[in-house]
Design a protein around this motif. Structure first.
Motif, short mmCIF file in Angstrom:
data_model
loop_
_atom_site.label_atom_id
_atom_site.label_comp_id
_atom_site.label_asym_id
_atom_site.label_seq_id
_atom_site.Cartn_x
_atom_site.Cartn_y
_atom_site.Cartn_z
N LEU A 1 0.83 -1.21 0.00
CA LEU A 1 0.00 0.00 0.00
C LEU A 1 0.86 1.26 0.00
CD1 LEU A 1 -2.67 -1.16 2.60
CD2 LEU A 1 -3.08 -0.76 0.16
N ALA A 2 1.93 1.22 0.78
CA ALA A 2 2.84 2.38 0.83
C ALA A 2 3.44 2.65 -0.54
CB ALA A 2 3.93 2.13 1.87
N ASP A 3 3.84 1.59 -1.24
CA ASP A 3 4.41 1.75 -2.58
C ASP A 3 3.36 2.26 -3.57
OD1 ASP A 3 6.86 0.90 -1.70
OD2 ASP A 3 6.61 -1.18 -2.39
N ARG A 4 2.16 1.69 -3.49
CA ARG A 4 1.10 2.06 -4.43
C ARG A 4 0.73 3.54 -4.30
NH1 ARG A 4 -3.55 0.11 -7.19
NH2 ARG A 4 -2.95 -2.06 -6.81
N PHE A 5 0.61 4.01 -3.05
CA PHE A 5 0.10 5.36 -2.82
C PHE A 5 1.20 6.38 -2.55
CE2 PHE A 5 -3.57 2.69 -1.23
CZ PHE A 5 -4.34 2.89 -2.37
N GLY A 6 2.45 5.93 -2.48
CA GLY A 6 3.53 6.87 -2.23
C GLY A 6 3.46 7.49 -0.85
N VAL A 7 3.05 6.70 0.14
CA VAL A 7 2.90 7.15 1.51
C VAL A 7 3.77 6.27 2.40
CG1 VAL A 7 1.25 7.53 3.41
CG2 VAL A 7 0.53 7.88 1.04
N SER A 8 4.32 6.84 3.45
CA SER A 8 5.15 6.03 4.34
C SER A 8 4.30 5.00 5.08
CB SER A 8 5.88 6.91 5.36
OG SER A 8 4.98 7.48 6.27
N ARG A 9 4.95 3.99 5.64
CA ARG A 9 4.21 2.88 6.25
C ARG A 9 3.49 3.26 7.54
NH1 ARG A 9 7.64 -2.69 5.67
NH2 ARG A 9 5.80 -3.39 6.82
N THR A 10 3.99 4.29 8.24
CA THR A 10 3.34 4.66 9.51
C THR A 10 1.90 5.13 9.31
OG1 THR A 10 5.43 5.17 10.60
CG2 THR A 10 3.44 6.16 11.54
N PRO A 11 1.63 6.11 8.42
CA PRO A 11 0.23 6.49 8.21
C PRO A 11 -0.61 5.37 7.59
CG PRO A 11 1.66 7.64 6.66
CD PRO A 11 2.54 7.00 7.68
N ILE A 12 0.03 4.50 6.78
CA ILE A 12 -0.70 3.35 6.24
C ILE A 12 -1.14 2.44 7.38
CG2 ILE A 12 -0.42 1.18 4.95
CD1 ILE A 12 -0.82 3.48 3.08
N ARG A 13 -0.23 2.18 8.32
CA ARG A 13 -0.56 1.31 9.45
C ARG A 13 -1.70 1.89 10.27
NH1 ARG A 13 4.06 1.51 11.87
NH2 ARG A 13 4.93 -0.07 10.45
N GLU A 14 -1.63 3.20 10.51
CA GLU A 14 -2.67 3.86 11.30
C GLU A 14 -4.01 3.84 10.57
OE1 GLU A 14 -0.88 7.64 11.90
OE2 GLU A 14 0.39 6.95 13.57
N ALA A 15 -3.96 4.01 9.26
CA ALA A 15 -5.19 3.97 8.46
C ALA A 15 -5.81 2.58 8.49
CB ALA A 15 -4.88 4.38 7.02
N LEU A 16 -4.98 1.55 8.40
CA LEU A 16 -5.49 0.18 8.45
C LEU A 16 -6.14 -0.12 9.79
CD1 LEU A 16 -2.58 -1.76 6.68
CD2 LEU A 16 -4.83 -1.18 5.73
N GLN A 17 -5.55 0.37 10.85
CA GLN A 17 -6.13 0.18 12.18
C GLN A 17 -7.49 0.86 12.28
OE1 GLN A 17 -3.05 1.77 14.70
NE2 GLN A 17 -1.83 -0.14 14.69
N ARG A 18 -7.58 2.04 11.71
CA ARG A 18 -8.85 2.78 11.71
C ARG A 18 -9.91 2.03 10.92
NH1 ARG A 18 -9.49 8.96 9.40
NH2 ARG A 18 -11.74 9.19 9.74
N LEU A 19 -9.55 1.53 9.77
CA LEU A 19 -10.50 0.79 8.93
C LEU A 19 -10.92 -0.51 9.59
CD1 LEU A 19 -8.73 1.46 5.53
CD2 LEU A 19 -11.06 2.20 6.12
N GLU A 20 -10.01 -1.14 10.32
CA GLU A 20 -10.37 -2.36 11.05
C GLU A 20 -11.37 -2.03 12.16
OE1 GLU A 20 -8.31 -6.10 13.48
OE2 GLU A 20 -7.14 -4.30 13.03
N THR A 21 -11.15 -0.92 12.85
CA THR A 21 -12.07 -0.50 13.91
C THR A 21 -13.46 -0.24 13.36
OG1 THR A 21 -10.26 0.53 15.16
CG2 THR A 21 -12.49 1.27 15.68
N GLN A 22 -13.53 0.24 12.11
CA GLN A 22 -14.82 0.52 11.47
C GLN A 22 -15.42 -0.71 10.81
OE1 GLN A 22 -13.62 3.70 8.85
NE2 GLN A 22 -13.97 5.27 10.40
N SER A 23 -14.76 -1.87 10.99
CA SER A 23 -15.24 -3.16 10.45
C SER A 23 -15.19 -3.23 8.93
CB SER A 23 -16.67 -3.47 10.94
OG SER A 23 -16.70 -3.56 12.34
N LEU A 24 -14.41 -2.35 8.31
CA LEU A 24 -14.22 -2.44 6.86
C LEU A 24 -13.10 -3.41 6.52
CD1 LEU A 24 -14.61 1.31 5.89
CD2 LEU A 24 -16.26 -0.53 5.59
N LEU A 25 -12.26 -3.70 7.49
CA LEU A 25 -11.22 -4.71 7.36
C LEU A 25 -11.41 -5.75 8.45
CD1 LEU A 25 -8.01 -2.53 6.71
CD2 LEU A 25 -9.60 -3.49 5.03
N ALA A 26 -10.96 -6.97 8.18
CA ALA A 26 -11.08 -8.05 9.15
C ALA A 26 -9.77 -8.81 9.24
CB ALA A 26 -12.21 -9.00 8.74
#
Length: 222
Positions: A35-60
């Motif tokens: 994801l970091a490579d695809r979007f040109g974003v560092s892994r830290t905000p990607i990790r935080e975004a994934l955690q947020r999406l998991e909390t919202q039940s969009l990821l499992a």
């Protein structure tokens, strides 16, 4: 700190949009480095975004991996109940508050979509545009926010009801009836038409899912 928050928001929106447009489908595994490579974003905000999406039940969770979540039949039924009530309310309020320009846009969307009958994928994208315009025409920001959450969960569905035989043309007729009621400031009719539209969309989705299951099993539907 402000930059970190902005980076997190950017990563979140990027992943959310990728799920929404079908780049990532239910069951797909999401990997931080990819994801970091695809979007040109560092892994830290990607990790935080994934955690947020998991909390919202969009990821499992699938073992140690995160995958795009999917909805079972019970979850889908619950989602449609909420969607029907909220969209019905949006149509009701739109009948009271929509401007002439908003009504004109809704009519224009219906006319444009007539050229997309037979193309469920294209119609699915513009269908959301139509519904979003009804939401905005309600002129109730809190209702719009709640409907945004509902549509976020709708992205977890693997099929569209518009792929069911005959559904595309019928859906446009229903859209036209909603717009007609809104243009006449008939709140009761607008609410009834849109709730009926959502109910028939749900029934069509169930039929489509049943047909897909038969096709996958190779068992005759006769």
């Amino acid at each position: 700190m402000a930059d970190a928050r902005a980076g997190q928001m950017d990563a979140y929106q990027l992943i959310l949009r990728a799920i929404d447009v079908g780049t990532y489908r239910p069951g797909d595994r999401l990997v931080e480095s990819e994801l970091a490579d695809r979007f040109g974003v560092s892994r830290t905000p990607i990790r935080e975004a994934l955690q947020r999406l998991e909390t919202q039940s969009l990821l499992a969770r699938d073992g140690r991996s995160l995958i795009v979540a999917s909805l079972d039949h019970n979850q889908m039924a619950e989602l449609y109940v909420v969607r029907s009530e909220l969209e019905g309310l949006a149509a009701r309020l739109a009948a009271r508050h929509a401007t002439e320009e908003e009504v004109r846009l809704l009519r224009e969307f219906v006319e444009e979509d007539k050229g997309r009958v037979g193309d469920p994928s294209a119609l699915s994208r513009t269908n959301r545009r139509f519904h979003r315009q009804v939401h905005l025409a309600s002129h109730n920001r809190y209702l719009v926010q709640q409907l945004d959450l509902v549509y976020r969960s709708m992205a977890l569905m693997t099929t569209t009801s518009l792929a069911a035989e005959g559904r595309s043309a019928r859906a446009l007729e229903e859209h036209a009836a909603v717009v007609d009621a809104i243009s006449k400031s008939d709140a009761d009719a607008a609410q009834k038409e849109l709730k009926g539209h959502i109910s028939r969309a749900y029934e069509a989705r169930l039929r489509r899912d049943a047909e897909a299951a038969v096709d996958a099993s190779g068992v005759s539907a006769d």
